[in-house]
Design a protein around this motif. Structure first.
Motif, PDB file in Angstrom:
ATOM      1  N   THR A  34       0.824  -1.220   0.000  1.00 22.51           N
ATOM      2  CA  THR A  34       0.000   0.000   0.000  1.00 22.51           C
ATOM      3  C   THR A  34       0.855   1.265   0.000  1.00 22.51           C
ATOM      4  N   GLY A  35       2.178   1.096   0.011  1.00 17.84           N
ATOM      5  CA  GLY A  35       3.070   2.272   0.040  1.00 17.84           C
ATOM      6  C   GLY A  35       2.912   3.073   1.324  1.00 17.84           C
ATOM      7  N   SER A  36       2.586   2.395   2.421  1.00 18.77           N
ATOM      8  CA  SER A  36       2.331   3.108   3.683  1.00 18.77           C
ATOM      9  C   SER A  36       3.608   3.300   4.487  1.00 18.77           C
ATOM     10  N   ILE A  37       3.557   4.209   5.441  1.00 16.90           N
ATOM     11  CA  ILE A  37       4.658   4.360   6.406  1.00 16.90           C
ATOM     12  C   ILE A  37       4.551   3.195   7.379  1.00 16.90           C
ATOM     13  N   ASN A  38       5.651   2.467   7.520  1.00 17.87           N
ATOM     14  CA  ASN A  38       5.607   1.233   8.318  1.00 17.87           C
ATOM     15  C   ASN A  38       6.020   1.499   9.765  1.00 17.87           C
ATOM     16  N   LEU A  39       5.033   1.723  10.618  1.00 17.62           N
ATOM     17  CA  LEU A  39       5.317   1.843  12.055  1.00 17.62           C
ATOM     18  C   LEU A  39       4.903   0.540  12.754  1.00 17.62           C
ATOM     19  N   ASP A  97      14.846   2.837  10.356  1.00 14.92           N
ATOM     20  CA  ASP A  97      14.985   3.134   8.925  1.00 14.92           C
ATOM     21  C   ASP A  97      16.326   3.802   8.618  1.00 14.92           C
ATOM     22  N   THR A  98      17.233   3.772   9.583  1.00 12.85           N
ATOM     23  CA  THR A  98      18.627   4.176   9.315  1.00 12.85           C
ATOM     24  C   THR A  98      19.520   3.107   9.945  1.00 12.85           C
ATOM     25  N   ASP A  99      20.666   2.867   9.295  1.00 12.20           N
ATOM     26  CA  ASP A  99      21.585   1.860   9.825  1.00 12.20           C
ATOM     27  C   ASP A  99      22.349   2.401  11.022  1.00 12.20           C
ATOM     28  N   GLY A 100      22.971   1.489  11.759  1.00 14.10           N
ATOM     29  CA  GLY A 100      23.778   1.857  12.918  1.00 14.10           C
ATOM     30  C   GLY A 100      25.081   2.535  12.515  1.00 14.10           C
ATOM     31  N   PRO A 101      26.005   2.699  13.491  1.00 19.24           N
ATOM     32  CA  PRO A 101      27.226   3.483  13.272  1.00 19.24           C
ATOM     33  C   PRO A 101      28.041   3.021  12.066  1.00 19.24           C
ATOM     34  N   GLU A 102      28.494   4.020  11.272  1.00 18.18           N
ATOM     35  CA  GLU A 102      29.271   3.741  10.064  1.00 18.18           C
ATOM     36  C   GLU A 102      30.529   2.916  10.393  1.00 18.18           C
ATOM     37  N   GLN A 103      31.160   3.233  11.524  1.00 15.53           N
ATOM     38  CA  GLN A 103      32.407   2.520  11.835  1.00 15.53           C
ATOM     39  C   GLN A 103      32.145   1.035  12.084  1.00 15.53           C
ATOM     40  N   ALA A 134       5.649   1.772  16.167  1.00 18.38           N
ATOM     41  CA  ALA A 134       7.110   1.837  16.385  1.00 18.38           C
ATOM     42  C   ALA A 134       7.593   3.252  16.075  1.00 18.38           C
ATOM     43  N   PHE A 135       8.525   3.752  16.890  1.00 20.14           N
ATOM     44  CA  PHE A 135       9.038   5.110  16.627  1.00 20.14           C
ATOM     45  C   PHE A 135      10.520   5.134  16.262  1.00 20.14           C
ATOM     46  N   CYS A 136      11.069   3.984  15.839  1.00 21.29           N
ATOM     47  CA  CYS A 136      12.493   3.936  15.461  1.00 21.29           C
ATOM     48  C   CYS A 136      12.660   4.360  14.002  1.00 21.29           C
ATOM     49  N   LYS A 137      12.088   5.511  13.664  1.00 26.46           N
ATOM     50  CA  LYS A 137      12.123   5.999  12.280  1.00 26.46           C
ATOM     51  C   LYS A 137      12.634   7.435  12.286  1.00 26.46           C
ATOM     52  N   ARG A 138      13.072   7.921  11.110  1.00 22.50           N
ATOM     53  CA  ARG A 138      13.587   9.294  11.050  1.00 22.50           C
ATOM     54  C   ARG A 138      12.492  10.292  11.429  1.00 22.50           C
ATOM     55  N   LEU A 139      12.911  11.428  12.018  1.00 21.40           N
ATOM     56  CA  LEU A 139      11.923  12.406  12.503  1.00 21.40           C
ATOM     57  C   LEU A 139      10.962  12.863  11.404  1.00 21.40           C
ATOM     58  N   PRO A 140      11.453  13.160  10.180  1.00 24.01           N
ATOM     59  CA  PRO A 140      10.486  13.585   9.156  1.00 24.01           C
ATOM     60  C   PRO A 140       9.459  12.494   8.830  1.00 24.01           C
ATOM     61  N   VAL A 141       9.864  11.236   8.940  1.00 21.11           N
ATOM     62  CA  VAL A 141       8.929  10.127   8.673  1.00 21.11           C
ATOM     63  C   VAL A 141       7.861  10.092   9.769  1.00 21.11           C
ATOM     64  N   LEU A 142       8.304  10.280  11.007  1.00 24.69           N
ATOM     65  CA  LEU A 142       7.343  10.291  12.121  1.00 24.69           C
ATOM     66  C   LEU A 142       6.406  11.500  11.986  1.00 24.69           C
ATOM     67  N   GLU A 143       6.973  12.648  11.571  1.00 25.65           N
ATOM     68  CA  GLU A 143       6.126  13.844  11.405  1.00 25.65           C
ATOM     69  C   GLU A 143       5.058  13.600  10.341  1.00 25.65           C
ATOM     70  N   THR A 147      20.142  -2.477  19.833  1.00 23.44           N
ATOM     71  CA  THR A 147      21.094  -1.532  20.424  1.00 23.44           C
ATOM     72  C   THR A 147      21.953  -0.841  19.372  1.00 23.44           C
ATOM     73  N   PHE A 148      22.257  -1.559  18.286  1.00 24.61           N
ATOM     74  CA  PHE A 148      23.162  -0.979  17.293  1.00 24.61           C
ATOM     75  C   PHE A 148      22.469  -0.746  15.946  1.00 24.61           C
ATOM     76  N   SER A 149      21.163  -0.933  15.896  1.00 30.01           N
ATOM     77  CA  SER A 149      20.407  -0.666  14.670  1.00 30.01           C
ATOM     78  C   SER A 149      20.934  -1.449  13.462  1.00 30.01           C
TER      79      SER A 149
END
Ligand code: PMP
Ligand code: GLN
Length: 399
Positions: free
Chosen positions: A37-42, A48-54, A379-388, A247-249
């Motif tokens: 449905t192309g919905s925002i998946n909460l 929706d972002t990966d953990g630390p680059e290092q 779920a709220f583990c999403k970027r702020l603009p997505v939550l908005e 813990t580390f996304s």
């Protein structure tokens, strides 16, 4: 091969009786609905972002250097076992022998399965907090055990455990208590006093405890995560389950672990060796580095998730939901009755069409579906603009 084989009493279903009641996990159903449905998946809990680059780089390095590309050792690579023991020592003062008291698993999911398959005899009762994470029920069933739910009930804006109900649920057939704190889906963090009472009961009734602490780093405000294994008399009867996913996304890497006394780890390993044997070689090296990140990482992660919780909790309240402000995890349980609805399943199935958002009906986490019917998890583990955007879509939900 046909889908059914005939028996004198009629066709025999392929799926065995132990698993027949479970169907497809709600997370798969709802994530598929979000895509179609192309919905925002909460719904399903993944960032929706990966953990630390290092840490991502550490995985690439391990892969390129040929570390973990062939079967790692059954209990997990020594670097990771040492890092898990170091983390438990640093954060909680729990001393663990990395060789005998730590076992690496394919996510917490395998740890749960292996612990229950190892420790539960057919006919044993397993007391679990309800609403319960869906794999608990399936794994208890696969082990031939009987689940005995103790329901967390809404009280002053939070879901609380009634210790008398817990005591009453224990019978001579009870083998173990299956605890989860911080608790998915309610966001409840069991307080030290509650955990102390659970520990006293376990000792008095000589029960094992399996405690799922995958959200140990996700506590908010004044809530404190107290590992059950730190309480007096619990070290030798507690199997603690952790995971790097939350813990580390990096939920797709599926690196989890069990920590416990040597005889318990040996028992759990006996089951684990015939499930996956081993998994995630190069990722194990990367998570060893992740566990050694400075406190600033863990503090930053918590601060980021606090801001996300605040945004979504305020938005859901604005839209008219009853909001149980979570003390932990990255989920918010809501009550849909103030909006004029009372069936979370129907609500969640209609939500993508109605406003392009996906959520999870808490009823799937209950034996008593009616008790869970009016609750829905976001779920709220999403970027702020997505939550908005999700919040603005949900504004028009009241009929
Ligand atoms: N336990 C709980 C309470 C969970 O919410 C989840 C989902 N992350 C798991 C276990 C499974 O964790 P993993 O992805 O590490 O298998
Ligand atoms: N733990 C995640 C949740 O509760 C889902 C993990 C899964 O899909 N099994 O949303």
């Amino acid at each position: 091969m046909t889908a059914m084989t005939a028996t004198p009493s009629g066709p025999r279903p392929l799926l065995n009786r132990r698993l027949a009641e479970f169907g497809t996990t709600i997370f798969a159903e709802m994530s598929a609905l979000a895509v179609s449905t192309g919905s925002i998946n909460l719904g399903q809990g993944f960032p929706d972002t990966d953990g630390p680059e290092q840490i991502r780089e550490a995985a690439v390095r391990a892969l390129r250097d040929g570390r973990g590309n062939q079967y790692p050792p059954g209990p997990g690579v020594p670097e990771l076992r040492t890092a898990i023991a170091g983390h438990q020592q640093r954060r909680y003062g729990i001393g663990l022998d990395p060789d005998r008291e730590v076992l690496v698993t394919a996510g917490a999911t395998e740890a749960i399965a292996a612990a229950l398959l190892a420790l539960v005899e057919p006919g044993d009762e397993v007391v679990a907090l309800e609403p319960y994470y869906d794999s608990y029920a399936a794994c208890i069933a696969m082990a031939g055990g009987t689940r005995v739910p103790v329901t967390l009930r809404p009280h002053d804006g939070a879901f609380r455990l009634d210790l008398d109900e817990l005591r009453a649920a224990i019978t001579p057939r009870t083998r173990l208590l299956l605890i989860n704190t911080p608790h998915n889906p309610t966001g409840t963090v069991l307080a030290r006093a509650e955990l102390t009472a659970i520990a006293e009961l376990a000792i008095e009734r000589d029960l094992l405890v399996v405690t799922d602490e995958v959200y140990e780093h996700l506590t908010f405000d004044a809530a404190e995560h107290v590992p059950l294994a730190t309480l007096p008399g619990m070290r030798e009867r507690t199997v603690t389950i952790g995971s790097s996913g939350k813990t580390f996304s990096f939920t797709g890497w599926k690196v989890g672990w069990v920590t416990a006394a040597p005889d318990l780890v040996t028992a759990v390993r006996s089951a684990k060796q015939f499930l996956t044997y081993v998994s995630a070689g190069p990722f194990q090296y990367a998570i060893a580095e992740a566990l050694a990140l400075p406190d600033a990482y863990f503090d930053g992660f918590r601060a980021d998730m606090t801001a996300k919780r605040d945004l979504l909790a305020a938005g859901l309240a604005d839209a008219g939901f009853g909001v149980f402000r979570p003390q932990g995890t990255y989920f918010i349980t809501t009550d849909i009755r103030p909006l004029g609805f009372d069936d979370g399943f129907a609500f969640c199935r209609a939500l993508p069409e109605r406003c392009g958002v996906v959520a999870i009906p808490n009823a799937v986490f209950y034996d008593d579906r009616q008790a869970g019917a009016p609750f829905v998890r976001f779920a709220f583990c999403k970027r702020l603009p997505v939550l908005e955007e999700a919040v603005s879509r949900l504004k028009g939900i009241a009929p």
